[in-house]
Design an enzyme around this catalytic site. Structure first.
Site, PDB file in Angstrom:
ATOM      1  N   THR A  89      62.394  28.273 -32.589  1.00  0.00           N
ATOM      2  CA  THR A  89      62.828  28.843 -33.855  1.00  0.00           C
ATOM      3  C   THR A  89      64.304  28.580 -34.072  1.00  0.00           C
ATOM      4  O   THR A  89      65.108  28.672 -33.143  1.00  0.00           O
ATOM      5  CB  THR A  89      62.562  30.357 -33.927  1.00  0.00           C
ATOM      6  OG1 THR A  89      63.154  30.893 -35.123  1.00  0.00           O
ATOM      7  CG2 THR A  89      63.144  31.102 -32.732  1.00  0.00           C
ATOM      8  N   LYS A  90      64.630  28.199 -35.289  1.00  0.00           N
ATOM      9  CA  LYS A  90      66.032  28.093 -35.716  1.00  0.00           C
ATOM     10  C   LYS A  90      66.478  29.512 -36.051  1.00  0.00           C
ATOM     11  O   LYS A  90      66.053  30.091 -37.029  1.00  0.00           O
ATOM     12  CB  LYS A  90      66.141  27.177 -36.928  1.00  0.00           C
ATOM     13  CG  LYS A  90      67.536  27.064 -37.516  1.00  0.00           C
ATOM     14  CD  LYS A  90      67.521  26.145 -38.728  1.00  0.00           C
ATOM     15  CE  LYS A  90      68.887  26.092 -39.392  1.00  0.00           C
ATOM     16  NZ  LYS A  90      69.218  27.342 -40.100  1.00  0.00           N
ATOM     17  N   TYR A  91      67.363  30.057 -35.229  1.00  0.00           N
ATOM     18  CA  TYR A  91      67.607  31.490 -35.165  1.00  0.00           C
ATOM     19  C   TYR A  91      69.069  31.791 -35.463  1.00  0.00           C
ATOM     20  O   TYR A  91      69.951  30.989 -35.160  1.00  0.00           O
ATOM     21  CB  TYR A  91      67.246  31.967 -33.751  1.00  0.00           C
ATOM     22  CG  TYR A  91      67.171  33.449 -33.542  1.00  0.00           C
ATOM     23  CD1 TYR A  91      66.105  34.191 -34.042  1.00  0.00           C
ATOM     24  CD2 TYR A  91      68.149  34.107 -32.813  1.00  0.00           C
ATOM     25  CE1 TYR A  91      66.022  35.557 -33.810  1.00  0.00           C
ATOM     26  CE2 TYR A  91      68.074  35.462 -32.576  1.00  0.00           C
ATOM     27  CZ  TYR A  91      67.008  36.185 -33.077  1.00  0.00           C
ATOM     28  OH  TYR A  91      66.924  37.540 -32.851  1.00  0.00           O
TER      29      TYR A  91
END
Length: 332
Positions: free
Chosen positions: A179-181
């Protein structure tokens, strides 16, 4: 015909996952422009990042202008990225839309041309709740099981906070590997809840803190800055990796002390919520000022931004370029 590939796993998510903008032709800010993408610059950026050592490339998110591209532009850009990468590293494209069915249609196209996965946010017209958000990712994974998913966890863009129960709900989807978090304050909690089935990617200037929090698991980050000159991004990756191996964090601390003030110029007063109002404009100003690639102008309707904000973004870009020069000279 679908290109057959093995699915990636969470163990395959390491290093610098670089995000590129969608380069635009000079006339792209005019709504009359029918094909606004500079495909030669797309290929140049993809090849340049791969040659510099990028571990994966993602595209067509927020500053990738996924919301302002036509399908014809988006699909052709996907093809150029995949053809240029030629299997050297994973390519994750953007298929976020306003509904499940369009997302699935676009993801099937990406699968068929050989992309490895998607950076995918939730539909954003109506504010979504946790059960619906979880079901959305389950539905997409069921419809296109051959494609990996990087959840695009941007609470400002998608009007969804990505709370702890959400991560528990998507942790059992095999295709969801990363996930791009953004919310590093909740990073450890969400990692625990997802049972480390998902590799959470902090932004590159939070990578140091994430790696110190859990050095065995936080082995990757997403990079918006590699498109301003990738050498420094790879140095960040390698310096942290070396610190984890040796236990000596002094060099990593030196790098962070240098990049912090530079990146700080990008954020306007009001922090991330205010930045999100002008994300595309500011990131494109930063990238163009760095000189590594030509991102071109913005596409309508997201064109204008306050000049003081743009000035800060340009300072972030030129500052990053200067740090890259210091790195090449052995001064960083």
């Amino acid at each position: 015909m679908a290109v057959q590939k093995d699915l990636l796993t969470v163990d395959d998510v390491n290093g610098a996952w670089c995000i590129i903008p969608t380069p635009a032709k000079p006339e792209a800010s005019d709504w009359r422009c029918e094909d606004s993408v500079d495909y030669d610059e797309v290929a140049k950026a993809v090849n340049g990042l791969i040659e510099a050592g990028a571990d994966s490339i993602m595209a067509q998110g927020t500053f990738g202008e996924g919301a302002t591209l036509t399908w014809a532009e988006k699909s052709k850009m996907m093809e150029v990225m995949v053809e240029t990468a030629a299997g050297r590293i994973p390519i994750f494209v953007g298929v976020t839309t306003l509904n499940t069915r369009d997302t699935i249609t676009q993801l099937k196209f990406a699968r068929d041309i050989g992309a490895d996965g998607t950076m995918l946010g939730v539909p954003m017209w109506q504010e979504i709740d946790v059960p619906a958000a979880v079901k959305f990712y389950h539905d997409v994974a069921e419809a296109v099981p051959e494609m990996n998913i990087c959840i695009y966890a941007n609470p400002e863009a998608f009007k969804f906070k990505f709370p702890t129960p959400f991560w528990a709900g998507v942790a059992n989807i095999p295709q969801v590997i990363t996930t791009k978090y953004i919310n590093i304050a909740q990073l450890h909690l969400h990692t625990q809840v997802s049972r480390k089935q998902i590799r959470f990617l902090p932004i590159e200037f939070d990578h140091y803190d994430a790696a110190r929090l859990d050095p065995e698991f936080h082995t990757a980050f997403w990079s918006p800055c590699a498109n301003g000159g990738p050498e420094l991004t790879m140095h960040i990756r390698d310096t942290v990796k070396a610190a984890v191996a040796s236990g000596d964090w002094s060099q990593a601390e030196k790098v962070w002390a240098a990049i912090g003030p530079v990146i700080g110029n990008l954020m306007p007063p009001g922090g991330f919520p205010e930045f999100s109002r002008y994300n595309i404009q500011l990131d494109k100003a930063r990238i163009n000022a760095s000189g590594w690639m030509n991102a071109g102008p913005c596409r309508p309707p997201y064109i204008e931004a306050p000049e003081p904000y743009l000035e800060g973004a340009r300072k972030a870009g030129t500052g990053w370029a200067e740090l890259n020069e210091k790195l090449k000279a052995g001064q960083l």
